[in-house]
Design a protein around this motif. Structure first.
Motif, PDB file in Angstrom:
ATOM      1  N   GLY A 183       0.809  -1.226   0.000  1.00 10.35           N
ATOM      2  CA  GLY A 183       0.000   0.000   0.000  1.00 10.35           C
ATOM      3  C   GLY A 183       0.829   1.257   0.000  1.00 10.35           C
ATOM      4  N   PHE A 184       1.930   1.257  -0.735  1.00 12.58           N
ATOM      5  CA  PHE A 184       2.705   2.499  -0.868  1.00 12.58           C
ATOM      6  C   PHE A 184       2.800   2.937  -2.327  1.00 12.58           C
ATOM      7  CE2 PHE A 184       3.945   0.940   3.275  1.00 12.58           C
ATOM      8  CZ  PHE A 184       3.925   2.096   4.035  1.00 12.58           C
ATOM      9  N   GLU A 185       1.842   2.431  -3.144  1.00 11.26           N
ATOM     10  CA  GLU A 185       1.858   2.777  -4.575  1.00 11.26           C
ATOM     11  C   GLU A 185       1.051   4.049  -4.820  1.00 11.26           C
ATOM     12  OE1 GLU A 185       1.329  -0.522  -3.720  1.00 11.26           O
ATOM     13  OE2 GLU A 185       3.327  -1.194  -4.340  1.00 11.26           O
ATOM     14  N   PHE A 186       1.540   5.161  -4.345  1.00 13.70           N
ATOM     15  CA  PHE A 186       0.820   6.407  -4.550  1.00 13.70           C
ATOM     16  C   PHE A 186       1.509   7.215  -5.643  1.00 13.70           C
ATOM     17  CE2 PHE A 186       0.141   5.367  -0.038  1.00 13.70           C
ATOM     18  CZ  PHE A 186      -1.246   5.333  -0.008  1.00 13.70           C
ATOM     19  N   ALA A 187       0.691   7.806  -6.518  1.00 13.25           N
ATOM     20  CA  ALA A 187       1.270   8.591  -7.614  1.00 13.25           C
ATOM     21  C   ALA A 187       1.334  10.075  -7.269  1.00 13.25           C
ATOM     22  CB  ALA A 187       0.456   8.391  -8.881  1.00 13.25           C
ATOM     23  N   SER A 188       0.636  10.481  -6.223  1.00 13.13           N
ATOM     24  CA  SER A 188       0.623  11.903  -5.863  1.00 13.13           C
ATOM     25  C   SER A 188       0.200  12.054  -4.399  1.00 13.13           C
ATOM     26  CB  SER A 188      -0.383  12.651  -6.742  1.00 13.13           C
ATOM     27  OG  SER A 188      -1.694  12.241  -6.380  1.00 13.13           O
ATOM     28  N   PRO A 189       0.514  13.202  -3.794  1.00 10.20           N
ATOM     29  CA  PRO A 189       0.053  13.440  -2.429  1.00 10.20           C
ATOM     30  C   PRO A 189      -1.476  13.403  -2.338  1.00 10.20           C
ATOM     31  CG  PRO A 189       1.687  15.077  -3.056  1.00 10.20           C
ATOM     32  CD  PRO A 189       1.374  14.290  -4.283  1.00 10.20           C
ATOM     33  N   GLU A 190      -2.150  13.787  -3.428  1.00 11.74           N
ATOM     34  CA  GLU A 190      -3.607  13.768  -3.390  1.00 11.74           C
ATOM     35  C   GLU A 190      -4.138  12.350  -3.187  1.00 11.74           C
ATOM     36  OE1 GLU A 190      -5.545  15.697  -6.673  1.00 11.74           O
ATOM     37  OE2 GLU A 190      -7.512  15.591  -5.692  1.00 11.74           O
ATOM     38  N   GLU A 191      -3.457  11.378  -3.808  1.00 16.38           N
ATOM     39  CA  GLU A 191      -3.875   9.981  -3.607  1.00 16.38           C
ATOM     40  C   GLU A 191      -3.668   9.554  -2.168  1.00 16.38           C
ATOM     41  OE1 GLU A 191      -2.197   7.194  -6.361  1.00 16.38           O
ATOM     42  OE2 GLU A 191      -3.022   8.246  -8.108  1.00 16.38           O
ATOM     43  N   VAL A 192      -2.562  10.003  -1.567  1.00 19.91           N
ATOM     44  CA  VAL A 192      -2.312   9.683  -0.154  1.00 19.91           C
ATOM     45  C   VAL A 192      -3.432  10.300   0.682  1.00 19.91           C
ATOM     46  CG1 VAL A 192      -0.695   9.865   1.778  1.00 19.91           C
ATOM     47  CG2 VAL A 192       0.180   9.736  -0.562  1.00 19.91           C
ATOM     48  N   PHE A 193      -3.785  11.554   0.340  1.00 23.32           N
ATOM     49  CA  PHE A 193      -4.798  12.236   1.132  1.00 23.32           C
ATOM     50  C   PHE A 193      -6.144  11.512   1.061  1.00 23.32           C
ATOM     51  CE2 PHE A 193      -7.845  15.318   2.532  1.00 23.32           C
ATOM     52  CZ  PHE A 193      -7.196  15.904   3.602  1.00 23.32           C
ATOM     53  N   ARG A 194      -6.464  10.939  -0.103  1.00 25.83           N
ATOM     54  CA  ARG A 194      -7.731  10.206  -0.223  1.00 25.83           C
ATOM     55  C   ARG A 194      -7.770   9.039   0.756  1.00 25.83           C
ATOM     56  NH1 ARG A 194      -7.481   9.826  -6.212  1.00 25.83           N
ATOM     57  NH2 ARG A 194      -7.761  12.018  -6.754  1.00 25.83           N
ATOM     58  N   GLU A 195      -6.613   8.352   0.897  1.00 27.92           N
ATOM     59  CA  GLU A 195      -6.575   7.234   1.860  1.00 27.92           C
ATOM     60  C   GLU A 195      -6.726   7.767   3.295  1.00 27.92           C
ATOM     61  OE1 GLU A 195      -3.772   3.991   1.231  1.00 27.92           O
ATOM     62  OE2 GLU A 195      -3.301   3.978   3.368  1.00 27.92           O
ATOM     63  N   ILE A 196      -6.089   8.922   3.555  1.00 24.89           N
ATOM     64  CA  ILE A 196      -6.192   9.529   4.886  1.00 24.89           C
ATOM     65  C   ILE A 196      -7.660   9.804   5.220  1.00 24.89           C
ATOM     66  CG2 ILE A 196      -5.709  11.634   6.210  1.00 24.89           C
ATOM     67  CD1 ILE A 196      -3.007  11.810   4.717  1.00 24.89           C
ATOM     68  N   ALA A 197      -8.368  10.449   4.285  1.00 25.90           N
ATOM     69  CA  ALA A 197      -9.767  10.811   4.536  1.00 25.90           C
ATOM     70  C   ALA A 197     -10.616   9.566   4.769  1.00 25.90           C
ATOM     71  CB  ALA A 197     -10.306  11.623   3.363  1.00 25.90           C
ATOM     72  N   GLU A 198     -10.229   8.469   4.126  1.00 23.37           N
ATOM     73  CA  GLU A 198     -10.979   7.233   4.283  1.00 23.37           C
ATOM     74  C   GLU A 198     -10.879   6.665   5.707  1.00 23.37           C
ATOM     75  OE1 GLU A 198     -10.189   3.787   1.454  1.00 23.37           O
ATOM     76  OE2 GLU A 198     -10.669   5.522   0.170  1.00 23.37           O
ATOM     77  N   SER A 244       7.888  14.326  11.494  1.00 23.49           N
ATOM     78  CA  SER A 244       8.248  15.740  11.490  1.00 23.49           C
ATOM     79  C   SER A 244       7.052  16.667  11.429  1.00 23.49           C
ATOM     80  CB  SER A 244       9.141  16.026  10.290  1.00 23.49           C
ATOM     81  OG  SER A 244       9.399  17.407  10.230  1.00 23.49           O
ATOM     82  N   ALA A 245       7.057  17.637  12.327  1.00 26.21           N
ATOM     83  CA  ALA A 245       6.028  18.669  12.321  1.00 26.21           C
ATOM     84  C   ALA A 245       6.272  19.681  11.214  1.00 26.21           C
ATOM     85  CB  ALA A 245       5.996  19.363  13.677  1.00 26.21           C
ATOM     86  N   LYS A 246       7.403  19.545  10.507  1.00 31.22           N
ATOM     87  CA  LYS A 246       7.672  20.429   9.373  1.00 31.22           C
ATOM     88  C   LYS A 246       7.115  19.833   8.084  1.00 31.22           C
ATOM     89  CE  LYS A 246       9.396  23.916   9.550  1.00 31.22           C
ATOM     90  NZ  LYS A 246       8.853  24.452  10.759  1.00 31.22           N
ATOM     91  N   CYS A 247       6.935  18.497   8.077  1.00 34.07           N
ATOM     92  CA  CYS A 247       6.495  17.840   6.857  1.00 34.07           C
ATOM     93  C   CYS A 247       4.976  17.872   6.723  1.00 34.07           C
ATOM     94  CB  CYS A 247       7.029  16.420   6.820  1.00 34.07           C
ATOM     95  SG  CYS A 247       8.795  16.396   6.463  1.00 34.07           S
ATOM     96  N   THR A 248       4.506  17.444   5.558  1.00 39.55           N
ATOM     97  CA  THR A 248       3.075  17.543   5.269  1.00 39.55           C
ATOM     98  C   THR A 248       2.289  16.449   5.983  1.00 39.55           C
ATOM     99  OG1 THR A 248       3.251  16.078   3.383  1.00 39.55           O
ATOM    100  CG2 THR A 248       3.569  18.433   2.952  1.00 39.55           C
ATOM    101  N   ASN A 249       0.964  16.586   5.964  1.00 36.19           N
ATOM    102  CA  ASN A 249       0.086  15.551   6.500  1.00 36.19           C
ATOM    103  C   ASN A 249       0.338  14.227   5.797  1.00 36.19           C
ATOM    104  OD1 ASN A 249      -1.257  17.224   8.315  1.00 36.19           O
ATOM    105  ND2 ASN A 249      -2.678  17.935   6.741  1.00 36.19           N
ATOM    106  N   GLU A 250       0.460  14.299   4.479  1.00 39.90           N
ATOM    107  CA  GLU A 250       0.621  13.095   3.679  1.00 39.90           C
ATOM    108  C   GLU A 250       1.901  12.363   4.076  1.00 39.90           C
ATOM    109  OE1 GLU A 250      -0.112  16.061   2.683  1.00 39.90           O
ATOM    110  OE2 GLU A 250      -2.048  15.938   1.678  1.00 39.90           O
ATOM    111  N   GLU A 251       2.982  13.143   4.297  1.00 40.06           N
ATOM    112  CA  GLU A 251       4.259  12.522   4.645  1.00 40.06           C
ATOM    113  C   GLU A 251       4.232  11.921   6.049  1.00 40.06           C
ATOM    114  OE1 GLU A 251       6.335  15.581   1.567  1.00 40.06           O
ATOM    115  OE2 GLU A 251       6.367  16.040   3.692  1.00 40.06           O
ATOM    116  N   ASN A 252       3.575  12.604   6.968  1.00 39.99           N
ATOM    117  CA  ASN A 252       3.441  12.049   8.314  1.00 39.99           C
ATOM    118  C   ASN A 252       2.646  10.745   8.285  1.00 39.99           C
ATOM    119  OD1 ASN A 252       4.488  13.700  10.755  1.00 39.99           O
ATOM    120  ND2 ASN A 252       3.824  15.226   9.275  1.00 39.99           N
ATOM    121  N   TYR A 253       1.599  10.764   7.464  1.00 40.79           N
ATOM    122  CA  TYR A 253       0.786   9.551   7.338  1.00 40.79           C
ATOM    123  C   TYR A 253       1.633   8.393   6.822  1.00 40.79           C
ATOM    124  CZ  TYR A 253      -2.840   6.345   5.753  1.00 40.79           C
ATOM    125  OH  TYR A 253      -3.612   5.227   5.558  1.00 40.79           O
TER     126      TYR A 253
END
Lengths: 271, 531, 135, 140
Positions: B336-351, C105-114
């Protein structure tokens, strides 16, 4: 607006300008942008909002790198005053810079208390009446002297030394800035030494300030900087007959002797 | 923060404690100045007379580490004068009787003795805070970085609930978060006891949910905090450490101890943009990207989600950190680390995260969203506890005053407190390579009260040696009335004279925050030949 | 000839001011405060006004480095990632997953912390995840 | 209060140009003309060199009054430096007035090398005037 975009496109096509410094819409936010003939499609995002960015300050950044390019720039009344002053100070060549004039809306003119909310030639918008309002200066002039001093000291003491007033100023084009001279104003202190920090900047504004008010809009401490600079602007016209921002004519008489080198100021009332 | 940043402007009273607002959060200070122009009363309680204190209507210096005492004292006065909000207490809180009992012993006389705050001033503060229509509390690390940090925070919450100054616009208890995304990194569970969105790792149902989402079995045991991990290295229990964009060698308390641990560790990976003091000790260093070179989101101190946008490419072979982490995830065999963009990561976060569930990249382009935002039609929450507290009723916690862990004595007669300057940031990794900022100030100093300077026999700009039980540093003296007699202040941005070689790693038992803000030191003049 | 501005969020404190990075020909040359941003409304502090300066400071890390004896030497991404994978696997095998940990890191983005906490919780199997929130 | 005012002795900085006014101050000395010890002359090459920053710095460092002196119009060693001086002093005085500082604390005078007596007289007058005004609010 479509007509305006078309006009810019024509200027690109005829080769009259090689770039147009204007405002682009970025999501909810209007932001400055240099439109170029290579990307005419970007003109679709061109917008003219009631928000002002320091266009001439940005122009200087571009001109420093591209001194030979023919550039168009969106100018309001204030921007045009700034350009006039930059020409006098030999920072830009007038033949290379095309003014593309915007008349400010009545709302913007009112919120800016602008004495000339339009440039000489208007390509967009309708001319609205100038706002004559010096109530801010009058309010301070009528205070007793000690109250005046306390008022300014309490305003200056809020300063967090961000240099925002200088950074946003189109007229602050010096290579070295006195405000950063450690011998004059100790570095590393916030608030900086008051009132010297603010008075030195005010004095520098005397022959330069074109009364755009961007400094005050940028001040996190809400210091009425514009009132201070409007005052020195008035002093300049009252004592030396000089109004900065007007086209052509003499240069700042505090810096240059001028053709009437023997001009002396009228006498000041010391009361 | 329980409330959002723009709300400060409309408060009638703002009580600021342990926050050097103009230095550390200048644009929040800007709102506070605006509030003052609109007529708000500004109260500052802080051991150091900083810029914001000079702009306050009331400023008073408490003794270091005496916060619980003055807050209890305020509550006692409020109760005595009948300024409490009886209906709020009745409808929205529990544990009031216990609180009343606990604060009863904090008479103004006793409080003055512990805190040094004159009883008349305390009463004035109590009156303004309790009787103003909208009062807001602002605090920062001066409240939390104590061995009693959790007690301090709970005391402020008690005060807000007692007076009903919470759950409405321009009120509340508002911790100003230090780092750009400290709120987000906590939300995203860069903490040892929860999954993203404050969902406990010890809760079986929640763990099962994440096991399903991530497709692997997960550990039910809460992990270790930063300071505990450093200790675990020394004990030989922690063998490998991955440090992302932090510089614990300068930022953590008792640096000498941290240095020993990092020297001893088997394997250290550091991902950063500069060769920090910590990165020098690494076995593998991964080059990341600055904020201008990548996309993503930050969550601000008021729980507001905002985007950062890539403006330019990272230098040379450096990569956006999200990209690096996806590669690391895959390399260590993760799924589960096959993300193409931060937006894709964010979608998983919101889920997986109910409090971010309604948030998308598209929405934050167009609107301002403060979490919790639980669905796509949820507008988000600029202020919390509108119709009640998240956990049912607000619970008053009776708290007694405890003195700081390390008090001054014969050998170490001064109290050291640390903090930030307006011109620098944290360990200075970014600000100390920024010419405009180093032009303002680029060396450590120590602020000393004139009486103490006379005792020590030093003049302005002379160099002294500060020594605590843990280490010693040299710094230039600045003599000022801004610190109380017996207290010295030092900024912690400067690695070559790191204040944290002196500070104590005594932890708050719950939040595990180190007591940066108080420790005992000795100061000696350095003879010319030595300096 | 390129000049554009990129709206982003300041990377210093938690206030979250909006700023425009001024980009000229692929290089960030300055900062302007975002005038329409609800938090800072066209104002910035001295750190924000100069938030671009550190980007081009000397000493930016530009290549992965791997320790060879006493020195850190330039390496390929593959070599660096492989070293991490091997060493983490070895430590996990001998001492269990809780012998590994991370400082996020509190400097990095939400996505990176996740992503980092997911690496440690899901791929390695430990909750030893923390950051400098307290510092 | 009255007593305090009486005991107040102002500090005055006098910027003097090398060619005229400093020579005038020197002559005052050689002529044994008394002028108040409150006045501290600082020599500069031309009054046109006196940046408003120097004036502000003098006030900040504790001067209660600042005297700017130069050559008479037409006598400037550098032709017209003193014209610029007078323009600057006028604008600065107006600015001081606006921020609540008595403009009289700043004064410009033209003194020739032969006018030792004028230097002494101006020094007396200015010292008395500043003494009457009391300590400068800019002392910091």
């Amino acid at each position: 607006m479509e007509k305006f975009k078309k006009y810019i496109k024509e200027l690109f096509e005829s080769g009259e300008i090689e770039g147009f410094l204007g405002i682009r819409k970025n999501g909810l936010h209007p932001v400055p942008h240099l439109f170029t003939p290579e990307h005419p499609e970007e003109l679709e995002t061109l917008t003219i909002p009631d928000v002002r960015y320091p266009m001439t300050e940005i122009l200087l950044t571009i001109v420093r790198k591209y001194p030979d390019k023919k550039l168009g720039i969106m100018v309001r009344g204030c921007d045009e005053r700034a350009l006039n002053e930059l020409v006098k100070n030999q920072k830009i060549l007038p033949e290379l810079i095309k003014h593309i004039g915007i008349a400010c809306s009545a709302d913007l003119a009112a919120s800016c208390r602008c004495a000339q909310p339009y440039p000489e030639e208007i390509h967009y918008g309708e001319k609205v009446a100038p706002v004559e309002d010096r109530s801010d200066i009058e309010a301070i002039d009528t205070m007793p002297q000690e109250e005046r001093f306390d008022y300014w000291m309490s305003e200056f003491s809020k300063c967090i030394k961000c240099y925002g007033c200088r950074n946003i100023c189109s007229m602050c084009f010096c290579d070295q800035c006195t405000l950063e001279d450690n011998d004059l104003i100790a570095t590393g202190q916030a608030p900086p030494a008051i009132p010297i920090f603010h008075l030195i900047r005010a004095f520098h504004m005397a022959g330069r300030c074109i009364d755009c008010g961007l400094c005050e809009e940028a001040c996190p401490a809400h210091i009425p900087l514009r009132t201070l600079y409007r005052k020195v602007r008035e002093s300049m016209s009252g004592f030396l007959g000089y109004v900065s921002g007007t086209e052509g004519g003499e240069k700042d008489p505090l810096e240059f002797l001028g053709s009437e080198g023997y001009m002396v100021p009228s006498k000041i009332d010391e009361k | 923060m329980t409330n959002s940043v723009p709300e400060f402007e409309d408060a009638d009273c703002i009580l600021i404690t342990g926050s050097n607002t103009t230095s550390s959060h200048p644009l929040i200070a800007s709102r506070i100045m605006k509030a003052k122009e609109k007529g708000a009363k500004i109260i500052v309680v802080d051991p150091r007379k900083m810029h914001i204190a000079s702009l306050a209507d009331i400023y008073v210096a408490q003794n270091l580490g005496s916060d619980v005492a003055w807050i209890n004292g305020l509550m006692r006065i409020i109760l005595q004068e009948g300024w409490e909000n009886a209906s709020f207490i009745k409808e929205r809180t529990e544990g009031f009787e216990e609180l009343k009992k606990a604060v009863a012993e904090y008479t103004p006389e006793k409080v003055e003795e512990i805190t040094g705050i004159p009883k008349e001033t305390l009463k004035e503060i109590a009156k303004i805070y309790a009787t103003s229509e909208k009062s807001s509390i602002v605090y920062c690390m001066g409240i939390t970085q104590h061995a009693t940090g959790t007690d301090n925070v709970k005391s402020l919450a008690n005060l807000a609930m007692l007076t009903g100054q919470i759950g409405r616009p321009s009120t509340g208890v508002n911790p100003l978060r230090g780092q750009n995304n400290v709120q987000g990194s906590t939300d995203l569970a860069a903490i040892p006891n929860v999954y993203p969105g404050y969902q406990p790792v010890t809760d079986d149902a929640i763990r099962e949910k994440f096991e399903k989402a991530w497709g692997v079995p997960l550990s039910p045991d809460p992990g270790l905090t930063v300071v505990e991990m450093i200790n675990a290295v020394e004990e030989g229990k922690l063998k490998g450490l991955f440090v992302l964009g932090e510089n614990p060698l300068v930022s953590d308390p008792d640096s000498n101890h941290v240095e020993k641990a990092l020297d001893a560790i088997d394997f250290l990976v550091v991902q950063d943009i500069f060769m920090t003091e910590t990165a020098r000790k690494a076995d593998v260093v991964l080059p990341g990207a600055s904020f201008a070179e990548k996309d993503g989101t930050y969550t601000g101190t008021d729980r507001r989600l905002q985007k950062i946008r890539k403006a330019v490419e990272p230098p040379d072979e450096a990569k956006a950190d999200w990209d690096v982490l996806c590669r690391v995830g895959k390399a260590v065999g993760g799924k589960g680390f096959e993300f193409a963009s931060p937006e894709e990561v964010f979608r998983e976060i919101a889920e997986v995260m109910p409090i971010y569930h309604g948030i998308t990249y598209d929405r934050i382009e167009k609107e301002i969203i403060h979490w919790p935002c639980r669905s796509e039609d949820d507008p988000g929450s600029p202020y919390l506890h509108k119709d009640g507290f998240a956990k049912g009723k607000g619970h008053f916690t009776p708290i007694g005053y405890k003195p700081p862990v390390e008090l001054p004595d014969k050998e170490y007669p001064y109290q050291l407190t640390t903090g930030r300057l307006p011109f620098h940031y944290h360990t200075g990794t970014m600000t100390r390579v920024s010419p405009s900022l180093t032009h303002e100030v680029n060396e450590a100093f120590i602020e000393v009260h004139p009486t103490n300077a006379f005792e020590i026999g030093v003049k302005n700009s002379q160099v002294v040696r500060l020594t605590s039980r843990r280490g010693s540093v040299n710094a230039k003296v600045i003599i000022t009335n801004d610190v109380k007699k017996g207290v010295v202040f030092m900024p912690f941005h400067f690695a070559e004279a790191a204040a944290n070689r002196l500070t104590i790693a005594a932890l708050d038992p719950i939040a595990k925050i180190p007591e940066y803000k108080v420790c005992a030191v000795n100061i000696e003049k350095i003879e010319e030949s030595e300096a | 000839m390129e000049y554009r501005t990129v709206l982003t969020t300041c990377t210093y404190c938690g206030t979250g001011c909006g700023l425009l990075l001024e980009v000229m020909d692929g290089e960030v040359v300055g900062v302007l405060p975002a005038k329409t941003h609800p938090i800072n409304e066209g104002k910035l502090c001295i750190k924000g006004w100069n938030a671009h300066e550190f980007i081009y400071a000397d000493g930016r890390l530009t290549k992965p480095l791997v320790r060879k004896g006493d020195t850190l030497e330039e390496a390929s991404w593959d070599e660096a990632l492989e070293t991490i994978a091997n060493k983490f696997a070895e430590i996990k095998k001998t001492n269990g997953p809780d012998s590994l940990g991370c400082f996020s890191s509190a400097k990095c983005t939400n996505e990176e912390n996740y992503l980092l906490q997911k690496i440690f919780r899901a791929a390695i199997g430990t909750n030893n995840v923390d950051h400098c929130a307290r510092l | 209060m009255t007593q305090k005012e009486e005991s107040f002795e102002p500090k005055i900085i006098a910027f003097c140009c090398n060619w005229c006014s400093y020579a005038g101050a020197d002559l005052a000395g050689s002529m044994r003309l008394k002028y108040p010890p409150n006045v501290l002359p600082i020599r500069v090459m031309c009054s046109g060199r006196i940046s408003p920053h120097f004036v502000m710095k003098a006030f900040q460092k504790g001067a209660d009054g600042v005297l700017v002196t130069g050559c008479h119009y037409g006598d400037c060693h550098y032709m017209k430096g003193n014209y610029i001086t007078m323009r600057r002093v006028t604008i600065l005085k107006d600015l001081l007035k606006f921020v609540g500082v008595e403009p009289k604390r700043l004064r410009a005078e033209w003194i020739a090398g032969s006018e030792g007596d004028k230097f002494a007289r101006v020094a007396h007058e200015f010292t008395d005037e500043i003494r009457n005004l009391g300590p400068s609010p800019l002392r910091g």
